[in-house]
Scaffold this motif. Structure first.
Motif, PDB file in Angstrom:
ATOM      1  N   LEU A  60       0.826  -1.207   0.000  1.00 19.84           N
ATOM      2  CA  LEU A  60       0.000   0.000   0.000  1.00 19.84           C
ATOM      3  C   LEU A  60       0.860   1.255   0.000  1.00 19.84           C
ATOM      4  N   ASP A  61       0.193   2.354  -0.301  1.00 22.22           N
ATOM      5  CA  ASP A  61       0.788   3.686  -0.326  1.00 22.22           C
ATOM      6  C   ASP A  61       0.338   4.429   0.924  1.00 22.22           C
ATOM      7  N   ALA A  62       1.284   4.980   1.681  1.00 19.88           N
ATOM      8  CA  ALA A  62       0.952   5.677   2.923  1.00 19.88           C
ATOM      9  C   ALA A  62       0.020   6.858   2.706  1.00 19.88           C
ATOM     10  N   GLN A  63      -0.018   7.394   1.494  1.00 20.99           N
ATOM     11  CA  GLN A  63      -0.891   8.537   1.201  1.00 20.99           C
ATOM     12  C   GLN A  63      -2.351   8.127   1.082  1.00 20.99           C
ATOM     13  N   PHE A  64      -2.598   6.846   0.802  1.00 17.86           N
ATOM     14  CA  PHE A  64      -3.965   6.366   0.535  1.00 17.86           C
ATOM     15  C   PHE A  64      -4.203   5.067   1.298  1.00 17.86           C
ATOM     16  N   ASP A  82       4.034  12.855  -1.007  1.00 18.10           N
ATOM     17  CA  ASP A  82       3.322  13.925  -0.307  1.00 18.10           C
ATOM     18  C   ASP A  82       3.227  13.553   1.169  1.00 18.10           C
ATOM     19  N   LYS A  83       4.159  14.040   1.945  1.00 22.41           N
ATOM     20  CA  LYS A  83       4.232  13.678   3.363  1.00 22.41           C
ATOM     21  C   LYS A  83       3.032  14.198   4.139  1.00 22.41           C
ATOM     22  N   ASP A  84       2.561  15.398   3.807  1.00 25.20           N
ATOM     23  CA  ASP A  84       1.393  15.951   4.505  1.00 25.20           C
ATOM     24  C   ASP A  84       0.161  15.080   4.289  1.00 25.20           C
ATOM     25  N   MET A  85      -0.030  14.619   3.062  1.00 24.28           N
ATOM     26  CA  MET A  85      -1.154  13.738   2.768  1.00 24.28           C
ATOM     27  C   MET A  85      -1.039  12.433   3.556  1.00 24.28           C
ATOM     28  N   ALA A  86       0.185  11.893   3.634  1.00 22.71           N
ATOM     29  CA  ALA A  86       0.395  10.650   4.374  1.00 22.71           C
ATOM     30  C   ALA A  86       0.088  10.834   5.851  1.00 22.71           C
ATOM     31  N   LEU A  87       0.507  11.950   6.423  1.00 24.24           N
ATOM     32  CA  LEU A  87       0.242  12.196   7.842  1.00 24.24           C
ATOM     33  C   LEU A  87      -1.262  12.293   8.104  1.00 24.24           C
TER      34      LEU A  87
END
Length: 260
Positions: A131-135, A157-162
């Motif tokens: 998986l992708d940490a952003q989604f 996109d670290k902000d999206m992942a957080l």
């Protein structure tokens, strides 16, 4: 760009551009470029970790486990879990009533991690997910703890992942980000730069026949947000009681945040 240039540059990029090490690339291309790095090094990733850190990475991860507060019955998501070091420890802590999900965006790393955990007799309370940490494909309020060790710097996109991590944590759940960071001593920083940009690629060439991947890893560390910047990003994402612990002079930092 010098090796000691401030390492929060990536946060200033436009929404369609990001960095792959020092190289500016289209955001949509970064994941594929990073995947190529880890497909290349997956088979000898643990060996290189031991050689690069002198085995100290095991102490960094042990401290992460101690700070996690994970106990029997908990559900834990280990993002960018690679070869399964943290997942193995968590599987013992959560017991038969808990669950650990070892995840990675890279199929080669996930395969190595799954094989190593199975070889170590872990097969009851660990599941695997590419998986992708952003989604993150999980329901809201699912996990008691989410960890990401040496992986956030590779996320586009670290902000999206957080924000994605915050969503899947239960109220009161913890995020732990273990990552290379900014040395707190100028002399240590100079020594670390020489090590990172001279010795690391050489070791990568000798051990994995891949100097370029380890040159990228060194560059990605410098481009990652420093301690205070990452703490601020976690605050902005909605985490509470954020704090960080410097280890080995700030070469590595463990950031902790709580979902309100």
């Amino acid at each position: 760009m010098s090796a000691t240039e401030p390492n929060n540059t990536e946060s200033k990029q436009s929404s369609d551009k990001t960095h792959f090490g020092y190289e500016e690339v289209r955001a949509e291309d970064k994941a594929e470029r990073v995947a190529g790095v880890f497909h290349s090094v997956a088979g000898k990733y643990d060996l290189m970790n031991d050689l690069m850190s002198g085995g100290i990475h095991r102490l960094w991860k042990r401290f992460t486990i101690e700070v996690s507060g994970v106990r029997p019955g908990h559900k834990v998501l280990d993002i960018a879990g690679g070869t399964g070091d943290l997942a193995y420890k968590f599987s013992k802590l959560v017991g038969d009533t808990g669950q650990v999900i070892l995840s990675d965006i890279n199929s080669s790393m996930l395969s190595v991690g799954r094989d190593r955990l199975i070889d170590r007799g872990v097969n009851r309370n660990v599941q695997y997910a590419q998986l992708d940490a952003q989604f993150l494909p999980f329901a809201d309020d699912t996990f008691d703890c989410v960890t990401i060790a040496f992986g956030l710097r590779n996320v586009t996109d670290k902000d999206m992942a957080l924000r994605s991590i915050l969503r899947v944590l239960k109220p009161g759940g913890r995020l732990l980000v273990l990552e290379f960071s900014k040395p707190q001593n100028s002399l240590l920083e100079k020594v670390y730069d020489q090590y990172s940009f001279r010795l690391l690629p050489f070791m990568g060439k000798v051990i994995t026949n891949d100097a370029d991947s380890y040159r990228y890893l060194a560059e990605s560390i410098r481009m990652h947000p420093d301690q205070d910047t990452l703490k601020g990003m976690m605050d902005t994402a909605g985490f509470a009681n954020t704090e960080f612990y410097n280890m080995t002079g700030g070469i590595v930092a463990l950031h902790k945040g709580i979902k309100p």
